[in-house]
Design a protein around this motif. Sequence first.
Motif, PDB file in Angstrom:
ATOM      1  N   LEU A 154       0.825  -1.206   0.000  1.00  9.34           N
ATOM      2  CA  LEU A 154       0.000   0.000   0.000  1.00  9.34           C
ATOM      3  C   LEU A 154       0.863   1.260   0.000  1.00  9.34           C
ATOM      4  O   LEU A 154       0.462   2.306  -0.517  1.00  9.34           O
ATOM      5  CB  LEU A 154      -0.912   0.015   1.234  1.00  9.34           C
ATOM      6  N   LEU A 155       2.048   1.173   0.562  1.00 11.98           N
ATOM      7  CA  LEU A 155       2.924   2.330   0.674  1.00 11.98           C
ATOM      8  C   LEU A 155       3.659   2.654  -0.625  1.00 11.98           C
ATOM      9  O   LEU A 155       4.230   3.733  -0.756  1.00 11.98           O
ATOM     10  CB  LEU A 155       3.953   2.096   1.795  1.00 11.98           C
ATOM     11  N   LYS A 156       3.659   1.733  -1.573  1.00 12.31           N
ATOM     12  CA  LYS A 156       4.387   1.977  -2.824  1.00 12.31           C
ATOM     13  C   LYS A 156       3.844   3.188  -3.569  1.00 12.31           C
ATOM     14  O   LYS A 156       4.596   3.951  -4.167  1.00 12.31           O
ATOM     15  CB  LYS A 156       4.328   0.722  -3.705  1.00 12.31           C
ATOM     16  N   ASN A 172      12.258  20.317  -7.323  1.00 11.71           N
ATOM     17  CA  ASN A 172      13.723  20.314  -7.400  1.00 11.71           C
ATOM     18  C   ASN A 172      14.355  19.945  -6.061  1.00 11.71           C
ATOM     19  O   ASN A 172      15.383  20.498  -5.652  1.00 11.71           O
ATOM     20  CB  ASN A 172      14.234  21.692  -7.861  1.00 11.71           C
ATOM     21  N   ASP A 173      13.703  19.014  -5.370  1.00 12.35           N
ATOM     22  CA  ASP A 173      14.183  18.528  -4.083  1.00 12.35           C
ATOM     23  C   ASP A 173      14.714  17.115  -4.275  1.00 12.35           C
ATOM     24  O   ASP A 173      14.716  16.579  -5.382  1.00 12.35           O
ATOM     25  CB  ASP A 173      13.030  18.559  -3.065  1.00 12.35           C
ATOM     26  N   PHE A 174      15.156  16.495  -3.182  1.00 11.86           N
ATOM     27  CA  PHE A 174      15.651  15.118  -3.254  1.00 11.86           C
ATOM     28  C   PHE A 174      14.890  14.259  -2.256  1.00 11.86           C
ATOM     29  O   PHE A 174      14.655  14.675  -1.123  1.00 11.86           O
ATOM     30  CB  PHE A 174      17.149  15.044  -2.936  1.00 11.86           C
ATOM     31  N   TYR A 175      14.469  13.094  -2.699  1.00 13.85           N
ATOM     32  CA  TYR A 175      13.802  12.140  -1.796  1.00 13.85           C
ATOM     33  C   TYR A 175      14.407  10.757  -2.003  1.00 13.85           C
ATOM     34  O   TYR A 175      14.472  10.268  -3.130  1.00 13.85           O
ATOM     35  CB  TYR A 175      12.300  12.084  -2.071  1.00 13.85           C
ATOM     36  N   MET A 176      14.852  10.153  -0.921  1.00 14.43           N
ATOM     37  CA  MET A 176      15.400   8.797  -0.967  1.00 14.43           C
ATOM     38  C   MET A 176      14.253   7.805  -0.929  1.00 14.43           C
ATOM     39  O   MET A 176      13.588   7.648   0.091  1.00 14.43           O
ATOM     40  CB  MET A 176      16.345   8.556   0.221  1.00 14.43           C
ATOM     41  N   LYS A 177      13.999   7.153  -2.051  1.00 15.48           N
ATOM     42  CA  LYS A 177      12.868   6.241  -2.144  1.00 15.48           C
ATOM     43  C   LYS A 177      12.977   5.137  -1.096  1.00 15.48           C
ATOM     44  O   LYS A 177      14.027   4.530  -0.919  1.00 15.48           O
ATOM     45  CB  LYS A 177      12.801   5.621  -3.546  1.00 15.48           C
ATOM     46  N   GLY A 178      11.879   4.896  -0.391  1.00 17.45           N
ATOM     47  CA  GLY A 178      11.837   3.869   0.651  1.00 17.45           C
ATOM     48  C   GLY A 178      12.003   4.408   2.049  1.00 17.45           C
ATOM     49  O   GLY A 178      11.708   3.708   3.026  1.00 17.45           O
ATOM     50  N   SER A 179      12.472   5.660   2.179  1.00 23.16           N
ATOM     51  CA  SER A 179      12.723   6.196   3.517  1.00 23.16           C
ATOM     52  C   SER A 179      11.429   6.402   4.299  1.00 23.16           C
ATOM     53  O   SER A 179      11.384   6.212   5.522  1.00 23.16           O
ATOM     54  CB  SER A 179      13.504   7.514   3.429  1.00 23.16           C
TER      55      SER A 179
END
Length: 273
Positions: free
Chosen positions: A149-151, A165-172
């Motif tokens: 569900l979180l995907k 234009n930000d950064f997000y670490m996938k899975g965090s």
Amino acid sequence: METLKENIITVEDIKEEIEKAKLEVPREDEDFDDRYDRLHAEWEVKGLKKYRKEINDAHTNKETFKDWVIDIWGDIETYIAVINEELKLREIEITREASECAALMKIFVSSESGPRDEAEEKVKRNLEEALEEHDQRILNIYDVEVVPLLKWCEELLVMKAFLTNDFYMKGSFTDELKLIYTNVFTLLDRNLPEKVDYSDAHSFEYYVDLEDECEYLYLDDLNPVEELLAILPGSPYECDVMYYAKSINCNIKNKHVNTFKEKCKELYNSLHQ
């Protein structure tokens, strides 16, 4: 098939879905499997998620994605606002799913035959083992039921970071929620890596001292029942003693679930800042 451009999803549309979701109540006559299938099907068509494939396909082409967003919503800021509301809607879905799955887990403790003092020690030992096993099941249920569900939330957060234009670490985000989930639904405090404010875990002695209608009900109390059942032809009956099960299960369903809902809402609220 209807496309997103033909039926643009607005902030108001999702807010309406949120209000409807808040009014939903469990059906008393519905078993878990039926409810599970029904709710998953219903949530799949709520909000922006019904166009998940179309949106993800557009996002794969980073060079044209912003133009695609502007073509549908007019500007980037409007789509960001839609994403924020969609995340609020998913918070309701995921919190309910996660807490319902956790509340389904039951602690059952059995005793073997023997003198009363020996039976008491065996029941306590079995209780401790059951609590340990429960904590292990917490992780499995999270991975199997909650992570899928979180995907969608993760995909939205990646898009939002790209558009701003930000950064997000996938899975965090999934990892943060997992930490909350495991801490809240951990039953024995010694299983926590460190003490946290929102954990409802207790020491083993806490559970041993709980008062329950099953307290001091051991196998020798039930011998007459066993003897009566044993005279039935081909009876496979073996008498197991439930010890403190009701009290522990009530704690899981109430205090732990309420704590999880509060911490989950705080985590989702932090995404909109």
